[in-house]
Design a protein around this motif. Structure first.
Motif, PDB file in Angstrom:
ATOM      1  N   THR A 233       1.822  -7.913   2.255  1.00  0.00           N
ATOM      2  CA  THR A 233       2.896  -7.142   1.636  1.00  0.00           C
ATOM      3  C   THR A 233       3.892  -8.065   0.938  1.00  0.00           C
ATOM      4  O   THR A 233       3.811  -9.295   1.042  1.00  0.00           O
ATOM      5  N   SER A 271       3.477   0.961  -1.491  1.00  0.00           N
ATOM      6  CA  SER A 271       3.877   0.224  -2.702  1.00  0.00           C
ATOM      7  C   SER A 271       4.274  -1.211  -2.416  1.00  0.00           C
ATOM      8  O   SER A 271       4.404  -2.029  -3.336  1.00  0.00           O
ATOM      9  N   SER A 300      -0.789   1.283  -4.849  1.00  0.00           N
ATOM     10  CA  SER A 300       0.004   0.088  -5.166  1.00  0.00           C
ATOM     11  C   SER A 300      -0.578  -0.556  -6.418  1.00  0.00           C
ATOM     12  O   SER A 300      -1.338  -1.531  -6.347  1.00  0.00           O
TER      13      SER A 300
END
Length: 315
Positions: A233, A271, A300
């Motif tokens: 992430t 996202s 994403s």
């Protein structure tokens, strides 16, 4: 015959806040130490506590299509509590949805849990989930709790799905949650099919190793197509998951969905995903590459995707 039971939902403000804090701060998980502490502190049973955890977890489900929130909580044989919720994805077929029970099982597999004693579900389990649960070792020993006509019932699995189609029908005896043979796998291609060169070498190595470990642990007794995924992430947090097959085939859980259960358990938004690595066996009969790439692009769009193959080394 379902046994009706009297479970009282404890509407204790301090207890509810304590549970909600634990779920949000500890990845949809309640430790055995806290389980012991809470049942003694508030004078409740373990099943009452699992019910409260399940009830509070429902808010974390992500069903943008149906708006039907499902939560599931399981008490392990070590008195830990794990939670699952349902996931749906806009603009994608319903077959991409992750059922609450699937989410739960993925978390048990990813965290190497070996046995569960009971499961509390926010709604009657659908036939899809009942079939998926057949894969679990010692499933017939698990106690199930859910409401029927506003009354809690307690059933064994054989009452939920009698005369079920089991892994044994396909010659599989090493079931899910049992220790699986660890495959000796070696990475073949060192270059990613990534849509960007923004991955640093160290991050790529970490993603590859995580995905490789999940591939080695993958439960794929029907197609011999083990696979694993690792996700990074924007905050440089890593999550991973392995492919989990089902004797009914199309109920199998892809590795991306397995990894997303870990991401959602940490309350991370899709996202926030920046990098994804998928690893598959070079001789696999099936591949998750296209569907994984397609869904990642949807949830994403700017994430980098890398696909790698491994070969199995025979000793």
């Amino acid at each position: 015959m379902a046994q009706q039971i009297n479970i009282q939902f404890q509407n204790n403000e301090f207890l509810i806040k304590e549970i909600e804090k634990e779920l949000t701060n500890n990845n949809f998980y309640v430790s055995s130490e806290l389980v012991h502490s809470i049942i003694n502190k508030y004078n409740i049973s373990k099943i009452e506590l699992v019910l409260i955890v399940q009830n509070k977890a429902k808010q974390f489900a992500r069903p943008p299509i149906s708006n039907f929130y499902v939560s599931v909580a399981a008490l392990t044989s070590d008195n830990e509590i794990y939670v699952g919720v349902n996931l749906e994805f806009n603009n994608f077929p319903l077959s991409f949805a992750v059922h609450g029970e699937q989410f739960l099982i993925a978390r048990l597999v990813n965290n190497k849990i070996k046995k569960i004693d009971s499961i509390v579900i926010s709604a009657q389990p659908c036939g899809f989930c009942r079939q998926f649960l057949v894969e679990l070792d010692s499933i017939n020993e698990v106690e199930f709790y859910f409401k029927v006509n506003n009354q809690f019932v307690n059933l064994k699995f054989e009452q939920l799905l009698p005369f079920n189609f089991s892994p044994i029908e396909l010659g599989v005896n090493c079931l899910l949650l049992q220790p699986q043979p660890i495959r000796n796998l070696k990475l073949i291609n060192s270059n990613s099919n990534s849509n960007s060169n923004s991955n640093s070498n160290s991050n790529l190595i970490t993603l590859q190793q995580l995905a490789l470990n999940r591939t080695k642990e993958s439960y794929s007794p029907y197609t011999n197509s083990p696979s694993g995924i690792a996700i990074m992430t924007i905050n440089h947090q890593f999550y991973s998951g392995s492919y989990i097959e089902c004797a009914a085939y199309n109920m199998s859980l892809p590795p991306l969905m397995s990894a997303l259960t870990e991401l959602v358990s940490n309350l991370i938004q899709y996202s926030d995903i920046t990098n994804v690595v998928l690893i598959e066996l070079n001789t696999a009969k099936i591949s998750h590459q296209q569907t994984t790439q397609s869904l990642i692009k949807q949830i994403s769009p700017n994430a980098n995707f890398g696909h790698f193959l491994v070969e199995e080394i025979k000793e």
